[in-house]
Design a protein around this motif. Structure first.
Motif, PDB file in Angstrom:
ATOM      1  N   LYS A  44      -3.399  15.442 -40.909  1.00 63.43           N
ATOM      2  CA  LYS A  44      -2.052  15.429 -40.326  1.00 63.43           C
ATOM      3  C   LYS A  44      -1.432  16.816 -40.404  1.00 63.43           C
ATOM      4  CE  LYS A  44       2.392  13.169 -40.578  1.00 63.43           C
ATOM      5  NZ  LYS A  44       3.435  13.433 -41.510  1.00 63.43           N
ATOM      6  N   LEU A  45      -1.614  17.499 -41.526  1.00 66.50           N
ATOM      7  CA  LEU A  45      -1.101  18.859 -41.677  1.00 66.50           C
ATOM      8  C   LEU A  45      -1.749  19.809 -40.673  1.00 66.50           C
ATOM      9  CD1 LEU A  45      -0.899  19.152 -45.573  1.00 66.50           C
ATOM     10  CD2 LEU A  45       0.998  18.862 -43.954  1.00 66.50           C
ATOM     11  N   LYS A  46      -3.044  19.638 -40.438  1.00 71.93           N
ATOM     12  CA  LYS A  46      -3.732  20.469 -39.447  1.00 71.93           C
ATOM     13  C   LYS A  46      -3.168  20.222 -38.047  1.00 71.93           C
ATOM     14  CE  LYS A  46      -8.134  20.451 -41.943  1.00 71.93           C
ATOM     15  NZ  LYS A  46      -9.527  19.974 -41.892  1.00 71.93           N
ATOM     16  N   ILE A  47      -2.919  18.968 -37.732  1.00 69.10           N
ATOM     17  CA  ILE A  47      -2.370  18.626 -36.420  1.00 69.10           C
ATOM     18  C   ILE A  47      -0.977  19.218 -36.255  1.00 69.10           C
ATOM     19  CG2 ILE A  47      -1.518  16.698 -35.017  1.00 69.10           C
ATOM     20  CD1 ILE A  47      -3.923  15.079 -36.147  1.00 69.10           C
ATOM     21  N   ALA A  49       0.206  21.903 -37.676  1.00 69.01           N
ATOM     22  CA  ALA A  49       0.048  23.344 -37.472  1.00 69.01           C
ATOM     23  C   ALA A  49      -0.394  23.624 -36.044  1.00 69.01           C
ATOM     24  CB  ALA A  49      -0.961  23.908 -38.469  1.00 69.01           C
ATOM     25  N   PHE A  50      -1.291  22.814 -35.515  1.00 68.09           N
ATOM     26  CA  PHE A  50      -1.772  22.984 -34.148  1.00 68.09           C
ATOM     27  C   PHE A  50      -0.622  22.808 -33.155  1.00 68.09           C
ATOM     28  CE2 PHE A  50      -3.830  21.337 -30.266  1.00 68.09           C
ATOM     29  CZ  PHE A  50      -4.662  22.399 -30.004  1.00 68.09           C
ATOM     30  N   LYS A  51       0.254  21.850 -33.403  1.00 68.45           N
ATOM     31  CA  LYS A  51       1.405  21.631 -32.517  1.00 68.45           C
ATOM     32  C   LYS A  51       2.306  22.855 -32.484  1.00 68.45           C
ATOM     33  CE  LYS A  51       1.897  16.630 -33.012  1.00 68.45           C
ATOM     34  NZ  LYS A  51       2.763  15.572 -33.549  1.00 68.45           N
ATOM     35  N   ARG A  52       2.466  23.522 -33.621  1.00 63.60           N
ATOM     36  CA  ARG A  52       3.313  24.721 -33.682  1.00 63.60           C
ATOM     37  C   ARG A  52       2.647  25.890 -32.973  1.00 63.60           C
ATOM     38  NH1 ARG A  52       3.702  23.192 -39.123  1.00 63.60           N
ATOM     39  NH2 ARG A  52       2.216  24.830 -39.642  1.00 63.60           N
ATOM     40  N   GLU A  53       1.334  26.043 -33.131  1.00 63.28           N
ATOM     41  CA  GLU A  53       0.629  27.202 -32.609  1.00 63.28           C
ATOM     42  C   GLU A  53       0.240  27.063 -31.147  1.00 63.28           C
ATOM     43  OE1 GLU A  53      -2.626  27.766 -35.273  1.00 63.28           O
ATOM     44  OE2 GLU A  53      -1.318  28.209 -36.966  1.00 63.28           O
ATOM     45  N   PRO A  55       1.864  26.128 -28.331  1.00 64.40           N
ATOM     46  CA  PRO A  55       2.723  26.782 -27.329  1.00 64.40           C
ATOM     47  C   PRO A  55       2.575  28.309 -27.322  1.00 64.40           C
ATOM     48  CG  PRO A  55       3.958  25.110 -28.513  1.00 64.40           C
ATOM     49  CD  PRO A  55       2.636  25.259 -29.204  1.00 64.40           C
ATOM     50  N   LEU A  56       2.400  28.906 -28.497  1.00 69.42           N
ATOM     51  CA  LEU A  56       2.199  30.354 -28.556  1.00 69.42           C
ATOM     52  C   LEU A  56       0.883  30.758 -27.910  1.00 69.42           C
ATOM     53  CD1 LEU A  56       3.443  31.020 -32.208  1.00 69.42           C
ATOM     54  CD2 LEU A  56       4.676  31.462 -30.071  1.00 69.42           C
ATOM     55  N   CYS A  57      -0.162  29.987 -28.154  1.00 72.60           N
ATOM     56  CA  CYS A  57      -1.469  30.264 -27.545  1.00 72.60           C
ATOM     57  C   CYS A  57      -1.389  30.150 -26.027  1.00 72.60           C
ATOM     58  CB  CYS A  57      -2.528  29.303 -28.081  1.00 72.60           C
ATOM     59  SG  CYS A  57      -2.907  29.533 -29.818  1.00 72.60           S
ATOM     60  N   MET A  58      -0.702  29.113 -25.560  1.00 75.81           N
ATOM     61  CA  MET A  58      -0.556  28.933 -24.113  1.00 75.81           C
ATOM     62  C   MET A  58       0.216  30.101 -23.500  1.00 75.81           C
ATOM     63  SD  MET A  58      -2.289  26.384 -23.245  1.00 75.81           S
ATOM     64  CE  MET A  58      -1.745  26.187 -21.573  1.00 75.81           C
ATOM     65  N   GLN A  59       1.230  30.584 -24.190  1.00 81.79           N
ATOM     66  CA  GLN A  59       2.008  31.715 -23.695  1.00 81.79           C
ATOM     67  C   GLN A  59       1.144  32.983 -23.636  1.00 81.79           C
ATOM     68  OE1 GLN A  59       5.457  32.615 -26.023  1.00 81.79           O
ATOM     69  NE2 GLN A  59       6.398  33.841 -24.406  1.00 81.79           N
ATOM     70  N   LEU A  60       0.334  33.221 -24.651  1.00 79.06           N
ATOM     71  CA  LEU A  60      -0.573  34.382 -24.641  1.00 79.06           C
ATOM     72  C   LEU A  60      -1.578  34.290 -23.506  1.00 79.06           C
ATOM     73  CD1 LEU A  60      -1.284  34.820 -28.453  1.00 79.06           C
ATOM     74  CD2 LEU A  60      -0.051  36.418 -26.969  1.00 79.06           C
TER      75      LEU A  60
END
Length: 67
Positions: A44-47, A49-53, A55-60
């Motif tokens: 759950k913690l990994k998921i 973190a993935f939710k936070r990261e 949008p940034l990856c998509m923007q890059l």
């Protein structure tokens, strides 16, 4: 017809080892469930973190495709 001794609701283990084995089996199952829940919490913690990261990856990626 069954005898009165067969209809008794009194349960007595044949030995204490049977009782201890039953208790140990329940303890093992409880421990396995606790380990399983701990692994689920880690996932759950990994998921999260993935939710936070993501949008940034998509923007890059989007910015990289425009350059």
């Amino acid at each position: 017809m069954a005898s009165s001794s067969e209809l008794s609701l009194d349960w007595k283990p044949h030995s204490y080892s049977m009782l201890l084995k039953s208790f140990r089996d329940q303890t093992d199952q409880t421990q396995k469930l606790e380990e399983f829940l701990a692994r689920l919490e880690e996932e759950k913690l990994k998921i999260d973190a993935f939710k936070r990261e993501l949008p940034l990856c998509m923007q890059l990626l989007t910015n990289g495709m425009h350059i």
